[in-house]
Design a protein around this motif. Structure first.
Motif, PDB file in Angstrom:
ATOM      1  N   UNK A  93       0.831  -1.203   0.000  1.00  0.00           N
ATOM      2  CA  UNK A  93       0.000   0.000   0.000  1.00  0.00           C
ATOM      3  C   UNK A  93       0.869   1.258   0.000  1.00  0.00           C
ATOM      4  N   UNK A  94       1.938   1.243   0.773  1.00  0.00           N
ATOM      5  CA  UNK A  94       2.864   2.380   0.838  1.00  0.00           C
ATOM      6  C   UNK A  94       3.478   2.649  -0.540  1.00  0.00           C
ATOM      7  N   UNK A  95       3.889   1.564  -1.213  1.00  0.00           N
ATOM      8  CA  UNK A  95       4.507   1.702  -2.535  1.00  0.00           C
ATOM      9  C   UNK A  95       3.514   2.221  -3.571  1.00  0.00           C
ATOM     10  N   UNK A  96       2.231   1.960  -3.332  1.00  0.00           N
ATOM     11  CA  UNK A  96       1.203   2.416  -4.262  1.00  0.00           C
ATOM     12  C   UNK A  96       0.670   3.805  -3.904  1.00  0.00           C
ATOM     13  N   UNK A  97       1.325   4.476  -2.937  1.00  0.00           N
ATOM     14  CA  UNK A  97       0.947   5.827  -2.567  1.00  0.00           C
ATOM     15  C   UNK A  97      -0.203   5.922  -1.594  1.00  0.00           C
ATOM     16  N   UNK A  98      -0.601   4.807  -0.987  1.00  0.00           N
ATOM     17  CA  UNK A  98      -1.712   4.800  -0.037  1.00  0.00           C
ATOM     18  C   UNK A  98      -1.155   4.769   1.385  1.00  0.00           C
ATOM     19  N   UNK A  99      -0.422   5.838   1.764  1.00  0.00           N
ATOM     20  CA  UNK A  99       0.307   5.870   3.035  1.00  0.00           C
ATOM     21  C   UNK A  99      -0.613   5.779   4.238  1.00  0.00           C
ATOM     22  N   UNK A 100      -1.745   6.468   4.195  1.00  0.00           N
ATOM     23  CA  UNK A 100      -2.649   6.469   5.343  1.00  0.00           C
ATOM     24  C   UNK A 100      -3.186   5.070   5.628  1.00  0.00           C
TER      25      UNK A 100
ATOM     26  N   UNK B 130      -2.471   2.435   8.824  1.00  0.00           N
ATOM     27  CA  UNK B 130      -3.578   1.790   9.543  1.00  0.00           C
ATOM     28  C   UNK B 130      -3.342   0.284   9.663  1.00  0.00           C
ATOM     29  N   UNK B 131      -2.857  -0.317   8.573  1.00  0.00           N
ATOM     30  CA  UNK B 131      -2.576  -1.753   8.598  1.00  0.00           C
ATOM     31  C   UNK B 131      -1.423  -2.049   9.565  1.00  0.00           C
ATOM     32  N   UNK B 132      -0.395  -1.215   9.548  1.00  0.00           N
ATOM     33  CA  UNK B 132       0.730  -1.425  10.471  1.00  0.00           C
ATOM     34  C   UNK B 132       0.307  -1.255  11.927  1.00  0.00           C
ATOM     35  N   UNK B 133      -0.622  -0.314  12.176  1.00  0.00           N
ATOM     36  CA  UNK B 133      -1.151  -0.175  13.536  1.00  0.00           C
ATOM     37  C   UNK B 133      -1.789  -1.493  13.984  1.00  0.00           C
ATOM     38  N   UNK B 134      -2.596  -2.068  13.087  1.00  0.00           N
ATOM     39  CA  UNK B 134      -3.239  -3.344  13.413  1.00  0.00           C
ATOM     40  C   UNK B 134      -2.190  -4.424  13.650  1.00  0.00           C
ATOM     41  N   UNK B 135      -1.138  -4.415  12.817  1.00  0.00           N
ATOM     42  CA  UNK B 135      -0.071  -5.395  12.984  1.00  0.00           C
ATOM     43  C   UNK B 135       0.624  -5.261  14.321  1.00  0.00           C
ATOM     44  N   UNK B 136       0.848  -4.017  14.774  1.00  0.00           N
ATOM     45  CA  UNK B 136       1.493  -3.815  16.071  1.00  0.00           C
ATOM     46  C   UNK B 136       0.594  -4.235  17.227  1.00  0.00           C
ATOM     47  N   UNK B 137      -0.715  -4.140  17.028  1.00  0.00           N
ATOM     48  CA  UNK B 137      -1.631  -4.666  18.048  1.00  0.00           C
ATOM     49  C   UNK B 137      -1.504  -6.185  18.150  1.00  0.00           C
ATOM     50  N   UNK B 138      -1.271  -6.826  17.004  1.00  0.00           N
ATOM     51  CA  UNK B 138      -1.173  -8.282  16.980  1.00  0.00           C
ATOM     52  C   UNK B 138       0.150  -8.767  17.566  1.00  0.00           C
ATOM     53  N   UNK B 139       1.255  -8.156  17.154  1.00  0.00           N
ATOM     54  CA  UNK B 139       2.579  -8.580  17.634  1.00  0.00           C
ATOM     55  C   UNK B 139       3.594  -7.487  17.323  1.00  0.00           C
TER      56      UNK B 139
ATOM     57  N   UNK C  12      -0.856  -0.157  20.805  1.00  0.00           N
ATOM     58  CA  UNK C  12      -1.929   0.655  20.230  1.00  0.00           C
ATOM     59  C   UNK C  12      -1.464   2.111  20.203  1.00  0.00           C
ATOM     60  N   UNK C  13      -1.731   2.803  19.096  1.00  0.00           N
ATOM     61  CA  UNK C  13      -1.313   4.192  18.919  1.00  0.00           C
ATOM     62  C   UNK C  13      -2.531   5.100  18.771  1.00  0.00           C
ATOM     63  N   UNK C  14      -2.336   6.368  19.151  1.00  0.00           N
ATOM     64  CA  UNK C  14      -3.402   7.341  18.956  1.00  0.00           C
ATOM     65  C   UNK C  14      -3.327   7.906  17.535  1.00  0.00           C
ATOM     66  N   UNK C  15      -4.192   8.852  17.227  1.00  0.00           N
ATOM     67  CA  UNK C  15      -4.265   9.371  15.857  1.00  0.00           C
ATOM     68  C   UNK C  15      -2.991  10.096  15.437  1.00  0.00           C
ATOM     69  N   UNK C  16      -2.167  10.520  16.409  1.00  0.00           N
ATOM     70  CA  UNK C  16      -0.928  11.214  16.097  1.00  0.00           C
ATOM     71  C   UNK C  16       0.269  10.268  16.037  1.00  0.00           C
ATOM     72  N   UNK C  17       0.015   8.979  16.208  1.00  0.00           N
ATOM     73  CA  UNK C  17       1.083   7.998  16.132  1.00  0.00           C
ATOM     74  C   UNK C  17       1.765   7.724  17.456  1.00  0.00           C
ATOM     75  N   UNK C  18       1.353   8.400  18.540  1.00  0.00           N
ATOM     76  CA  UNK C  18       1.943   8.134  19.856  1.00  0.00           C
ATOM     77  C   UNK C  18       1.390   6.836  20.431  1.00  0.00           C
ATOM     78  N   UNK C  19       2.227   6.120  21.150  1.00  0.00           N
ATOM     79  CA  UNK C  19       1.783   4.894  21.814  1.00  0.00           C
ATOM     80  C   UNK C  19       0.901   5.274  22.999  1.00  0.00           C
TER      81      UNK C  19
END
Length: 468
Positions: A266-273, A277-286, A416-423
């Protein structure tokens, strides 16, 4: 004076054994254990060490059982493999993987090929319980590498190949996987592992695609194989197809590895946001997933961990409250603390409410020591050391990581991170950590809670000096 008879037949030895068994009947397992182990060493009798080990196991004292097993193994004859088997098993159960390598190799060298396979499968089965997967796979790799001739069981060889990849020995991994495929050409796991490794290293992509496609035909419902197929397509420039396949894989099996891959596409396709969001979910998982960590470090370094040697200093106050299973079990305490980190060493100083020193704990990657009233106590784990010595359920191991808003290494964690990326929350090792940051992104307050067999533990840290 006549020399002391080195035999169980002496009156003193018989008395010691009888006293130990009586102590066991009275519930005094510690006394019985100590007497048996002392007699075993004094009389060079492995049977007594074995009995000491059995007592420790019954008393649920794994460290004491391990000590007795080591004595049993050293006293037994070289041809007796039973104590060696028990010693290796206890070392692995106690998470002492590196210490198990040498005795495991010695045991395997005495066994027949059939016995070797059985022993290696037992060791392989314990890998799933390892607290530190990297250490466990490193030990497994060292053990299997020392065996001549090498094992032929495809399951053992597959785990050996994965261990080789973990160590960065890609040539060994490739050779081992190709050895499996010579005799088992339709093994989907071996096909996928080899294909994914080639794709991940951007090597021989046509072969990688062919291997993974075959694995997918053999196991069309395997989400990890579908993830590999999406990843090799991404490597080959087929981004749209890769995104479709990775979305499907992630929907079927939400895993941090797949989240890392999908996010990167998604990042490579220009869909950074959406990638974030997907990476946030990944960090929740592990949050400690190696693939996810590496991906975030490359593409979103503000979320990642620095590769430089960590250093820092935190100063503040703490309050501990334990709400017991009954009201009479409630307890608590408060005081001040200073945590200093230099390279890989943390030094935690705990003070009473009046500012007087309570203890100084030095925490290293493989050990911890506590200095109090001029006496030093050591242990493998800092958390256990503080609990046993001070009676405080403080999570000291990896505390500097948590204070930075990072998962401590060695176990699965959720971030889990807030909307500003803080843990704003980390869940790890039974603890739930909730963060409050100030306007300059410095930690103001950290609340840690955990449920345990003694009740609910609530720890609050307030910082006067948040890592200056």
């Amino acid at each position: 004076m006549s020399a002391k008879t080195n035999s169980l037949e002496t009156g003193e030895a018989v008395f010691g054994i009888l006293a130990s068994e009586i102590a066991m009947q009275r519930g005094e397992a510690g006394l019985a254990y100590g007497t048996y182990l002392e007699l075993a060493r004094e009389l060079n009798d492995p049977r007594l060490a074995q009995r000491a080990m059995e007592i420790a196991i019954t008393a649920n004292s794994p460290n004491l059982a391990l000590e007795a097993a080591q004595t049993w193994s050293s006293l037994a004859g070289t041809s007796d493999t039973k104590p060696k088997e028990v010693l290796v098993t206890l070392l692995l159960i106690n998470q002492r993987w590196s210490e198990a390598v040498e005795p495991a190799i010695n045991l395997l060298n005495q066994e027949t090929p059939v016995q070797r396979t059985a022993t290696l499968k037992q060791i392989q089965g314990l890998l799933a319980n390892a607290n530190d997967e990297t250490e466990a796979l490193r030990a497994f790799y060292a053990i299997v590498s020392a065996i001549k001739p090498p094992p032929k069981d495809p399951g053992i060889l597959y785990t050996y190949a994965m261990a080789a990849e973990k160590m960065g020995y890609f040539q060994v991994m490739e050779k081992t996987l190709r050895t499996i495929l010579l005799t088992h050409p339709n093994d989907p796991n071996a096909l996928n592992a080899l294909g994914y490794s080639l794709a991940d290293r951007n090597k021989n992509l046509p072969e990688a695609f062919q291997l993974i496609s075959k694995a997918h035909l053999l196991s069309p419902n395997d989400s990890f194989i579908l993830d590999s197929l999406g990843w090799v397509n991404f490597r080959m420039g087929n981004n749209a197809l890769a995104q479709t396949q990775l979305r499907q894989a992630y929907k079927q099996k939400p895993e941090a590895d797949i989240a890392a891959h999908l996010g990167e596409v998604l990042w490579a396709m220009g869909q950074a946001q959406e990638a974030e969001a997907v990476w946030r979910e990944g960090q929740k998982l592990d949050a400690n997933n190696v693939t996810l960590e590496a991906t975030i470090q490359r593409l979103k370094p503000a979320w990642g961990q620095t590769n430089e040697a960590p250093s820092g200093n935190w100063d503040g106050r703490f309050a501990v409250r334990v709400t017991g299973v009954t009201e009479s079990k409630n307890q608590g305490g408060s005081g001040g603390f200073t945590l200093t980190q230099a390279a890989l060493v943390d030094v935690l100083e705990i003070r009473n409410p009046m500012g007087g020193s309570v203890a100084k704990i030095t925490i290293k990657p493989s050990s911890a020591s506590l200095e109090r009233d001029g006496k030093i106590t050591t242990a493998v784990d800092a958390d256990t050391l503080i609990q046993n010595t001070l009676g405080l359920p403080l999570p000291a191991r990896g505390l500097s990581d948590w204070l930075r808003g990072q998962a401590r290494p060695g176990s699965t964690a959720s971030i889990e991170r807030n909307s500003e990326g803080q843990v704003n929350q980390i869940t790890q090792d039974g603890w739930i950590l909730q963060y409050l940051w100030n306007a300059t992104n410095r930690l103001e307050k950290l609340t840690m809670t955990r449920s345990s067999n003694i009740g609910t533990i609530d720890i609050r840290l307030v910082f006067d000096n948040p890592n200056d």
